[in-house]
Design an enzyme around this catalytic site. Structure first.
Site, mmCIF file in Angstrom:
data_model
loop_
_atom_site.group_PDB
_atom_site.id
_atom_site.type_symbol
_atom_site.label_atom_id
_atom_site.label_comp_id
_atom_site.label_asym_id
_atom_site.label_seq_id
_atom_site.Cartn_x
_atom_site.Cartn_y
_atom_site.Cartn_z
ATOM 1 N N GLY A 43 32.228 63.917 -14.971
ATOM 2 C CA GLY A 43 31.320 63.278 -15.311
ATOM 3 C C GLY A 43 31.677 61.720 -14.544
ATOM 4 O O GLY A 43 32.090 61.626 -13.626
ATOM 5 N N VAL A 234 20.606 35.039 -11.607
ATOM 6 C CA VAL A 234 20.097 35.189 -10.195
ATOM 7 C C VAL A 234 18.425 35.455 -10.260
ATOM 8 O O VAL A 234 18.272 36.297 -11.055
ATOM 9 C CB VAL A 234 20.885 36.398 -9.731
ATOM 10 C CG1 VAL A 234 20.204 36.759 -8.185
ATOM 11 C CG2 VAL A 234 22.377 36.238 -9.317
ATOM 12 N N GLY A 268 24.956 46.531 -16.389
ATOM 13 C CA GLY A 268 24.908 47.501 -17.640
ATOM 14 C C GLY A 268 24.388 48.553 -17.024
ATOM 15 O O GLY A 268 24.449 48.940 -16.024
ATOM 16 N N ASP A 309 27.557 58.492 -24.068
ATOM 17 C CA ASP A 309 26.664 57.250 -23.647
ATOM 18 C C ASP A 309 25.138 57.468 -23.873
ATOM 19 O O ASP A 309 24.528 56.563 -24.320
ATOM 20 C CB ASP A 309 26.846 57.051 -21.841
ATOM 21 C CG ASP A 309 28.025 56.387 -21.602
ATOM 22 O OD1 ASP A 309 28.862 56.265 -22.391
ATOM 23 O OD2 ASP A 309 28.247 56.123 -20.496
ATOM 24 N N HIS A 441 62.288 44.800 -30.174
ATOM 25 C CA HIS A 441 62.511 43.578 -29.436
ATOM 26 C C HIS A 441 63.259 43.703 -28.338
ATOM 27 O O HIS A 441 64.275 44.364 -28.172
ATOM 28 C CB HIS A 441 63.390 42.408 -30.350
ATOM 29 C CG HIS A 441 63.729 41.405 -29.648
ATOM 30 N ND1 HIS A 441 62.777 40.107 -29.669
ATOM 31 C CD2 HIS A 441 64.897 40.810 -29.080
ATOM 32 C CE1 HIS A 441 63.172 39.179 -28.915
ATOM 33 N NE2 HIS A 441 64.374 39.510 -28.729
#
Ligand code: FAD
Length: 463
Positions: A43, A234, A268, A309, A441
């Site tokens: 995809g 724009v 988008g 989606d 750490h």
């Protein structure tokens, strides 16, 4: 010659959602047919999305890190960019993964049909000359980039994310139209390769879905790297021989038209639900192309599921994968449903921005009684030793129960770090659980434990 296939499960689209559904269904013993219009599986994500963009972002990171080393006593020469080789490396990464999917499909005896599928009835699909009769279907048709009506068509200087990933050249001046994740990631690549990149965003912050404090830290760090025009849009693009002349309107709009060599339109993505003749199967698709589903990912037609989606935001690969698994399990008869407490979002920018669970913005909108605790990386030994102290780690807790309901990180490796917060949210951990977890750490992950300790009140002396 026409062909007929009878299958228990047909999956329409072989992106992360589709191949995950197909593979899980086959693993559960079902006979599966996977229909894909592209010549390769994977995809958008594998072919023209997540994976090629990360291969290019890796190149960008190495260039930026090498430059940065000059201030710590190691100077490399100016990078020599061989675009053909970079493109070949990106294509190799994509090829390795898509071929891997071919192998996984074969191993599971998933029948892959190449072509564009459309419904012809509640139990039939047509793919070219092939008629597929199915008991169950999973629609995983994905999405495609949104184009803008006033932007000239058929000008190869105006590109979308797919065009940007082709990496045909390195423009001198590039405008990224849309300050969302995809635009910023591609902007990061082109900037590192040598373009002067401007970003224009209609909203008053970049990445509008993220909390303002996270984005503010990103924007501050990048003010030297990009020209950023917020609250600006724009309104016109004039294609001339010597460049694209862009007119802006809004708070930060330049007075006169500005010339760019290339424009990346990243405003988008729109779902592909309207392209499938879904009505012939009785499946409802809304006017934008989204397909509505319940928690078991069923459409209004019980034996037809939809995932990824095409069912809505957030449009992310891991959401599609998770939904694909649930849909396959439901089809096989399991009583599963989809209800994650958090879906991680990551902008693989520099620095990265990552969040999971509830954002502060959402908590306010939803009237959730919450408290946030933040650990600044200026106090992190690892961040200081990496010369990257611009970041911070924020945890969001339910005020009454002290359970973690969200978290966000801005800084290098934020996307990798986010997993711990996601797990804590899903497991219903509270601040004490996180504070008492011993973190190695010096790691950046320590900042998650330390943010929880701040919330618990055991640390009070931060810079
Ligand atoms: P898609 O991946 O869109 O796949 C759908 C497939 O269905 C396509 O291959 C299409 O050809 C096929 N198809 C559609 N209709 C038919 C039909 N009728 N017949 C046959 N085949 C059909 N997400 C992340 O989580 N992380 C990232 O880092 C990330 N980076 C991205 C970068 C870019 C540049 C882009 C564009 C996207 C990125 N995404 C990322 C988003 C991610 O790619 C998508 O959310 C994800 O691919 C959606 O998966 P899907 O299975 O729903 O659909």
């Amino acid at each position: 010659m026409s062909k007929e296939i009878k299958t228990q499960v047909v999956v329409l689209g072989a992106g992360p959602g589709g191949y995950s559904a197909a593979f899980r269904a086959a693993d559960l013993g079902l006979d599966v047919t996977l229909v894909e219009a592209r010549s390769t599986l994977g995809g958008v994500c594998l072919n023209v999305g997540c994976i090629p963009s990360k291969a290019l972002l890796h190149v960008a990171k190495v260039i930026d890190d090498a430059k940065e080393m000059a201030s710590h006593g190691v100077t490399f020469g100016a990078p020599e960019i061989d675009l053909d080789k970079i493109r070949a490396w990106k294509d190799k990464v994509v090829g390795q993964l898509t071929k891997g999917l071919d192998g996984m499909a074969k191993m599971r005896k998933v029948n892959v049909v190449n072509g564009y599928g459309k419904f012809t009835g509640a139990n039939t699909l047509q793919v070219g000359d092939t008629t597929i009769t199915f008991e169950h279907a999973v629609i995983a048709a994905g999405s495609e980039p949104v184009s803008l009506p006033f932007i000239p068509k058929d000008d190869d200087r105006i590109i979308d994310s797919t065009g940007a990933l082709e990496l045909k050249d390195i423009p001198g001046e590039m405008l990224v139209l849309g300050g969302g994740i995809i635009g910023l990631e591609m902007g990061t690549v082109y900037r590192a390769l040598g373009s002067k990149v401007s970003v224009v965003e209609f909203a008053d912050q970049l990445v509008p879905a993220a909390d303002a404090d996270i984005v503010k830290a990103y924007t501050k760090f990048n003010s030297k790297n990009f020209t950023i025009m917020l609250s600006t849009k724009v309104v016109g693009v004039e294609a001339k021989k010597d460049g694209l002349y862009v007119t802006f309107e809004g708070k930060n709009a330049p007075e006169k038209a500005v010339r760019y060599d290339k424009i990346l339109v990243a405003v988008g993505r729109k779902p592909n639900g309207n392209l499938l003749d879904a009505a012939k199967a009785g499946v409802n698709v809304d006017e934008r192309g989204f397909i509505n589903v319940d928690k078991q990912l069923r459409t209004n037609v019980k034996h037809i599921h939809a995932i990824g989606d095409v069912i809505g935001q957030p449009m992310l690969a891991h959401k599609a994968v998770h939904e694909g698994h649930v849909a396959a399990e439901v089809i096989s008869g399991m009583k599963h449903y989809c209800d994650p407490r958090g879906i991680p979002s990551v902008a693989y920018t520099d620095p990265e921005m990552a969040w999971v669970g509830v954002t502060e913005k959402e908590a306010k909108e939803q009237g959730i009684n919450y408290e946030a605790a933040t650990f600044p990386w200026a106090a992190s030994g690892r961040a200081i030793a990496s010369a990257r102290t611009e970041g911070f780690t924020k945890l969001i807790f339910d005020k009454e129960s002290h359970r973690i309901i969200g978290g966000a990180i801005v800084g290098i490796n934020a996307g990798e770090m986010l997993g711990e917060i996601g797990l804590a949210i899903e497991m219903g951990a509270d601040a004490e659980d996180i504070a008492l977890t011993v973190h190695a750490h010096p790691t950046l992950n320590e900042s998650i434990g330390l943010a929880a300790e701040i919330y618990e009140g055991s640390i009070t002396d931060l810079p």
